[in-house]
Design an enzyme around this catalytic site. Structure first.
Site: not given
Ligand code: 13P
Ligand code: G3H
Ligand code: ZN
Length: 326
Positions: A58, A96, A118, A192, A229-231, A273-274
């Site tokens: 990101s 990202d 985005d 997210h 947002g797929a965690s 990510d999460s």
């Molecule tokens: P999560 O927060 O669900 O992991 O989503 C990550 C994401 O969409 C990064 O762009």
């Molecule tokens: O979509 C968001 C990602 O999880 C990146 O998060 O901006 O805290 O690095 P961040």
């Molecule tokens: Zn994202």
């Protein structure tokens, strides 16, 4: 076509990755990283499970890690994968949630093989114009571009939205036609972070809006769709965090079976990510609680990295279906 900078790093763009994922009905994992241990776990886990992978940063991660260091980390990760792990899985380096043309251009110029612009929170015409500008620049270097239509609830880097604005399927054909994007992120109910749904006691997670996904698929047959947002917010790790001094009540994510369903449909890229953050935090908290005299970072970051690698193998194998496809 000008010289492709990313090829010199041993990277690929996402075009062939998505073509194969679409044909074979799986999704390519896109894992975020900020540091060495995350990157090692991602590459190690994907090499072990023979999965293609998108390593993504990101703008916040880029600021955190330093853009020059990131360039060499990506190059180092590819070389480690090829030489030490003897693996030839395809690896893409992706921006990202790029929020400006300048940031996207900088990433293209620094060896990224794919970028996301985005602009989904802007009015439609502005989203189209900015996305097209990024596509026109990136395509000169054969860098692939992800756009977004619809806004996820929660935080998208600097942008905060209280509520979902679901993607309007009536717009997707026009958007893809006018911008020339290579893939499209859509909003179908994910968000997210680790608190994706506000559930009352006894309530279970509502289904994602698969009707919207199907409508998009009908209007864009064979076109790669991306799910942010797929965690899944794995409850075992949330429990471990809470047990060892953390406070993450009501953390909840997208059930794995819903992700499996999306991966079998037009979703070719699933962003995670999460879940990685949760795993590392859980293990580090446990070690801090159980071994309070330990102060060598390798003694807690090492086990955290190992557990993250296991999670990645499990995701690729049991959720995305990308294992064995690299
Ligand atoms: P999560 O927060 O669900 O992991 O989503 C990550 C994401 O969409 C990064 O762009
Ligand atoms: O979509 C968001 C990602 O999880 C990146 O998060 O901006 O805290 O690095 P961040
Ligand atoms: Zn994202």
């Amino acid at each position: 076509m000008s010289q492709k900078l990313y090829e010199a790093l041993g990277l690929v763009n996402t075009r062939e990755m998505f073509k194969k994922a679409m044909a074979r009905k799986y999704a390519v994992p896109a894992y975020n990283f900020n540091n060495m241990e995350q990157l090692q776990a991602i590459i190690g886990g994907c090499a072990e499970s023979k999965s293609p992978v998108i390593i993504q940063v990101s703008s916040g991660a880029r600021k955190y890690a330093n853009q020059t260091l990131l360039y060499w980390m990506a190059k180092g990760a590819v070389e480690m994968c090829r030489q030490d792990l003897k693996s030839h899985i395809p690896i893409a380096l992706h921006l990202d949630h790029g929020d400006t043309f300048e940031l996207c251009r900088s990433c293209v110029d620094h060896g990224f093989s794919s970028v996301m612009i985005d602009a989904s929170h802007f009015p439609y015409d502005e989203n189209v114009a900015l996305t097209k500008k990024v596509v026109d620049y990136a395509h000169q270097f054969d860098v692939t571009v992800e756009g977004e239509l619809g806004v996820l609830a929660g935080i998208e880097d600097e942008v905060h939205a209280e509520k979902h604005t679901y993607t309007d399927p009536a717009q997707v054909q026009d958007f893809v036609g006018k911008t020339g994007v290579d893939s499209l992120a859509i909003s179908i109910g994910t968000s997210h972070g680790a608190y994706k749904f506000k559930l009352k006691p006894g309530e279970s997670v509502p289904p994602l809006r698969f009707d919207i996904l199907e409508e998009c698929e009908k209007r864009l047959p064979g076109f790669p769709i991306v799910l942010h947002g797929a965690s899944s917010v794995v409850q075992a790790y949330v429990a471990m965090i809470n047990k060892f001094g953390g406070k993450m009540d009501n953390a909840v994510g997208v059930p794995e079976e819903q992700l499996r369903r999306a991966a079998k449909a037009a979703v070719c890229k699933i962003n995670i990510d999460s879940d990685g953050r949760l795993v590392m935090t859980a293990i580090i908290r446990k070690i801090f609680a159980e071994q309070p005299s330990e102060f060598d970072p390798r003694k807690y970051l090492g086990p955290a990295r190992e557990e993250l690698k296991k999670l990645i193998v499990s995701k690729n194998t049991n959720v995305l279906g990308s294992a064995g496809q690299g």
